[in-house]
Design an enzyme around this catalytic site. Structure first.
Site, short mmCIF file in Angstrom:
data_model
loop_
_atom_site.label_atom_id
_atom_site.label_comp_id
_atom_site.label_asym_id
_atom_site.label_seq_id
_atom_site.Cartn_x
_atom_site.Cartn_y
_atom_site.Cartn_z
N GLU A 46 0.77 -1.13 -0.07
CA GLU A 46 0.03 0.04 0.13
C GLU A 46 0.89 1.13 -0.02
OE1 GLU A 46 -2.09 -2.98 2.52
OE2 GLU A 46 -0.07 -2.60 2.07
N CYS A 78 1.16 1.89 9.94
CA CYS A 78 0.17 0.81 9.50
C CYS A 78 -0.45 1.31 8.16
CB CYS A 78 -0.69 0.41 10.63
SG CYS A 78 -1.76 1.81 11.08
N SER A 164 22.75 -39.03 -11.48
CA SER A 164 21.45 -38.37 -11.67
C SER A 164 21.48 -37.08 -12.41
CB SER A 164 20.80 -37.88 -10.25
OG SER A 164 21.71 -36.85 -9.59
N TRP A 166 21.75 -35.73 -16.11
CA TRP A 166 20.47 -34.93 -15.97
C TRP A 166 19.34 -36.04 -16.25
CZ3 TRP A 166 21.09 -30.61 -13.33
CH2 TRP A 166 22.38 -30.00 -13.36
N ARG A 180 13.01 -21.93 -7.41
CA ARG A 180 13.95 -21.45 -6.28
C ARG A 180 13.97 -20.20 -5.78
NH1 ARG A 180 19.64 -24.62 -7.92
NH2 ARG A 180 18.90 -26.86 -7.66
N THR A 192 22.76 -36.26 -0.54
CA THR A 192 22.64 -35.59 -1.56
C THR A 192 23.66 -34.56 -1.79
OG1 THR A 192 20.19 -35.54 -1.94
CG2 THR A 192 21.51 -33.74 -2.97
N LEU A 200 22.58 -25.16 -5.33
CA LEU A 200 21.12 -25.00 -4.90
C LEU A 200 21.10 -23.38 -5.17
CD1 LEU A 200 21.01 -26.99 -1.72
CD2 LEU A 200 20.10 -27.47 -3.91
N GLU A 247 14.74 -30.42 -1.90
CA GLU A 247 15.17 -30.91 -3.30
C GLU A 247 16.24 -32.32 -2.97
OE1 GLU A 247 17.02 -28.98 -6.44
OE2 GLU A 247 15.65 -27.09 -6.32
#
Length: 318
Positions: A46, A78, A164, A166, A180, A192, A200, A247
């Site tokens: 606002e 506010c 893994s 791709w 992300r 992992t 990441l 992930e």
């Protein structure tokens, strides 16, 4: 509603405040102001819209995705007071604010000052979805959790030896990076971390600064420099941020599902078969097949050729 669409621009950037959107129209129906909550939670939507509108705010109608706040803060006034002081004539609200400091008081403050306030209950679900992290934190005391899985058609996330990269193609992976950017936090398990050494981060041009805080799920509670660590899924309640993307591998994904902490599931599927590979999920605590039904609702599906994305939301009692 355009204000809800604006609110998505700052999703994952405003905690502990909600990512609100606001649009202001003058008496002729022309847009004179628009805004969304800024990174870190201030200024509010606002305040941004009023600053853009300037003198044109007098007599205008403000459309907001969330009830304007009514509580005082050391960080600024506010929003209900700002709207009153600017001479806004009418405020249209999509969703009420669950924060007990404002809940209903923002609307009451506006009406007491003589403003017309309309609520649009039919838009409330969309507004709550756009601000899912804020609502989850207010109601459950924890972040909203999205679990991302990238699998073959037969449900594998890697070859038997752990390879893994791709599973999915460039378009699907780019969409993962966009997701992300909409989260303050991203989590993997130690397996992992050791196997893939994942960055990441967000690697989309212009969005690199929106890389989330990295979190490690580890029984030891130890994490690399620059990471946060938790020992159990329940400890996400103490993390800074309202949106967490998981992930991790099969065990981490299974742990979050077993704890019933996942609200949203991103399932990317590549048109490949692996056969004897690593399954996408470990134990999720399922004892009877009947318990698996009715828990997930398909809310979106997209093609990222050659891959397919399905988005599911957890079905919970009203």
């Amino acid at each position: 509603m355009a204000a809800i669409a604006l609110s998505h621009r700052s999703r994952g950037r405003t905690a502990p405040n909600p990512n609100v959107g606001c649009i202001m129209l003058d008496a002729a129906g022309r847009v004179v102001g628009r805004g969304w909550t800024q990174p870190g939670g201030r200024p509010h939507a606002e305040a941004m819209a009023l600053a853009m509108a300037g003198a044109s705010a007098r007599g205008s109608t403000a459309y907001v995705s969330l009830e304007p706040c009514a509580h005082q803060s050391a960080r600024g006034p506010c929003c209900s007071d700002l709207l009153v002081e600017a001479g806004v004539r009418r405020v249209v609200v999509a969703a009420g604010d669950p924060d007990p400091r404002t809940n209903g008081r923002g609307i009451a403050r506006l009406r007491d000052a003589g403003l017309i306030v309309d609520t649009l209950p039919e838009l409330a679900p969309g507004a709550r979805e756009a601000m899912a992290g804020f609502f989850k934190r207010q109601r459950a005391g924890r972040p909203h959790v999205t679990l991302k899985l990238a699998t073959s058609l037969d449900g594998c996330i890697a070859l038997e030896d752990g390879t893994s990269q791709w599973i999915t193609g460039p378009a699907a992976r780019a969409h993962t990076h966009l997701e992300r950017a909409r989260h303050e936090l991203i989590l993997v398990g130690r397996g992992t971390l050791m196997q893939d050494q994942p960055r990441l981060d967000v690697r989309l041009p212009g969005l690199e600064s929106r890389s989330p805080i990295r979190v490690l799920l580890s029984h030891s509670g130890a994490a690399p420099d620059g990471w946060l660590a938790i020992q159990t899924p329940a400890q996400i309640a103490g993390l800074p941020g309202d949106h967490l993307m998981v992930e991790g591998g099969a065990q981490t994904a299974g742990a979050f599902l077993a704890a019933d902490l996942v609200e949203r599931l991103l399932l990317y599927r590549a048109p490949i078969l692996i056969g004897r590979g690593k399954a996408a999920l470990g134990d999720i605590g399922l004892n009877r097949l009947a318990e698996a039904h009715g828990r997930w609702r398909l809310v979106d599906a997209r093609d990222f050729a050659p891959d397919r994305l399905e988005v599911y939301e957890r079905v919970r009692p009203a």
